[in-house]
Design a protein around this motif. Structure first.
Motif, short mmCIF file in Angstrom:
data_model
loop_
_atom_site.label_atom_id
_atom_site.label_comp_id
_atom_site.label_asym_id
_atom_site.label_seq_id
_atom_site.Cartn_x
_atom_site.Cartn_y
_atom_site.Cartn_z
N PRO A 1 0.84 -1.21 0.00
CA PRO A 1 0.00 0.00 0.00
C PRO A 1 0.88 1.25 0.00
N LEU A 2 0.29 2.36 -0.40
CA LEU A 2 1.01 3.63 -0.37
C LEU A 2 1.33 4.01 1.07
N PRO A 3 2.48 4.63 1.29
CA PRO A 3 2.74 5.16 2.64
C PRO A 3 1.65 6.17 3.00
N THR A 4 1.30 6.23 4.26
CA THR A 4 0.18 7.06 4.70
C THR A 4 0.42 8.55 4.49
N ASN A 5 1.68 8.97 4.36
CA ASN A 5 1.95 10.39 4.18
C ASN A 5 1.83 10.84 2.73
N VAL A 6 1.68 9.93 1.78
CA VAL A 6 1.60 10.31 0.36
C VAL A 6 0.37 11.18 0.06
N PRO A 7 -0.84 10.80 0.45
CA PRO A 7 -1.99 11.68 0.17
C PRO A 7 -1.84 13.07 0.80
N GLN A 8 -1.31 13.12 2.02
CA GLN A 8 -1.11 14.40 2.69
C GLN A 8 -0.07 15.24 1.93
N MET A 9 0.99 14.61 1.45
CA MET A 9 2.01 15.33 0.70
C MET A 9 1.45 15.85 -0.62
N ILE A 10 0.63 15.05 -1.27
CA ILE A 10 -0.02 15.51 -2.52
C ILE A 10 -0.86 16.75 -2.23
N HIS A 11 -1.58 16.74 -1.13
CA HIS A 11 -2.40 17.90 -0.75
C HIS A 11 -1.51 19.13 -0.55
N HIS A 12 -0.37 18.96 0.11
CA HIS A 12 0.56 20.08 0.30
C HIS A 12 1.11 20.58 -1.04
N ILE A 13 1.36 19.67 -1.96
CA ILE A 13 1.82 20.05 -3.30
C ILE A 13 0.74 20.88 -3.99
N PHE A 14 -0.51 20.44 -3.92
CA PHE A 14 -1.61 21.19 -4.53
C PHE A 14 -1.73 22.60 -3.92
N ASP A 15 -1.60 22.68 -2.60
CA ASP A 15 -1.66 23.99 -1.94
C ASP A 15 -0.52 24.89 -2.42
N ALA A 16 0.68 24.33 -2.49
CA ALA A 16 1.83 25.12 -2.93
C ALA A 16 1.68 25.54 -4.39
N ASP A 17 1.17 24.64 -5.23
CA ASP A 17 0.95 24.98 -6.64
C ASP A 17 0.04 26.19 -6.77
N GLN A 18 -1.03 26.23 -5.99
CA GLN A 18 -1.97 27.34 -6.06
C GLN A 18 -1.28 28.63 -5.62
N HIS A 19 -0.52 28.55 -4.55
CA HIS A 19 0.21 29.72 -4.06
C HIS A 19 1.17 30.23 -5.14
N HIS A 20 1.92 29.33 -5.77
CA HIS A 20 2.87 29.73 -6.81
C HIS A 20 2.16 30.35 -8.00
N LEU A 21 1.04 29.74 -8.41
CA LEU A 21 0.31 30.24 -9.58
C LEU A 21 -0.14 31.69 -9.35
N LEU A 22 -0.62 31.96 -8.15
CA LEU A 22 -1.14 33.30 -7.86
C LEU A 22 -0.04 34.36 -7.78
N THR A 23 1.22 33.93 -7.76
CA THR A 23 2.33 34.90 -7.78
C THR A 23 2.85 35.11 -9.20
#
Length: 166
Positions: free
Chosen positions: A28-50
């Motif tokens: 199975p995927l490590p349990t931190n993978v979905p959380q890390m993907i969420h952090h990546i999505f958050d960071a992507d949005q922040h970067h896009l808005l700059t």
């Protein structure tokens, strides 16, 4: 969790590696993978808005309710044949919940919505013909990148229209 673009990219590739490793080991995927993907999505949005944003004000249009029977027929054609949308009678204005809208709206264009690497067919070759029917033949990197770009679109639309992400 704040990440600059370089860290976000490194996190993306760490997630891809974790997915590939889990798949290779039939684990199975490590349990931190979905959380890390969420952090990546958050960071992507922040970067896009700059990044550079081009805003164009446009006059909103809504279906014209005053066209009688002919207008009603045109609306039915539109429902049954989405290619017929060009014939839908329109009038200026917005038809929003509670009528609490301004007279104009805008469209934002982000010329660098995706970086060259994020849309590279050399890095993600399967992006050019991705189909959900053959995902077993698509790399984890391409699948996660596709989801990443779709999520960026979703978040950008929510941001533009002031909608919650939930």
């Amino acid at each position: 969790l704040k990440m600059d673009e370089e860290t976000t990219d490194a996190a993306f590739w760490a997630v891809v590696k974790a997915i590939d490793t889990a798949e290779e080991q039939d684990q199975p995927l490590p349990t931190n993978v979905p959380q890390m993907i969420h952090h990546i999505f958050d960071a992507d949005q922040h970067h896009l808005l700059t990044r550079e944003k081009l805003t164009t004000n446009v006059t909103c249009m809504q279906p014209d309710e005053s066209t009688g029977l002919a207008g009603a027929a045109a609306k039915m054609n539109y429902i049954f044949d989405d290619g017929d949308h060009k014939n839908l009678p329109l009038t200026e204005g917005r038809k929003c919940e509670d009528g609490d809208c301004c007279d104009t709206c805008s469209r934002n264009v982000f010329p660098t919505f995706a970086t060259k690497d994020e849309s590279s067919l050399e890095i993600f070759p399967e992006l050019s013909a991705l189909t959900f029917n053959d995902l077993e033949k698509v790399s984890a990197a391409t699948i996660v990148q596709f989801v990443r770009l779709v999520e960026r679109v979703r978040r950008t639309i929510a941001y533009e229209y002031g909608l919650p992400l939930s």
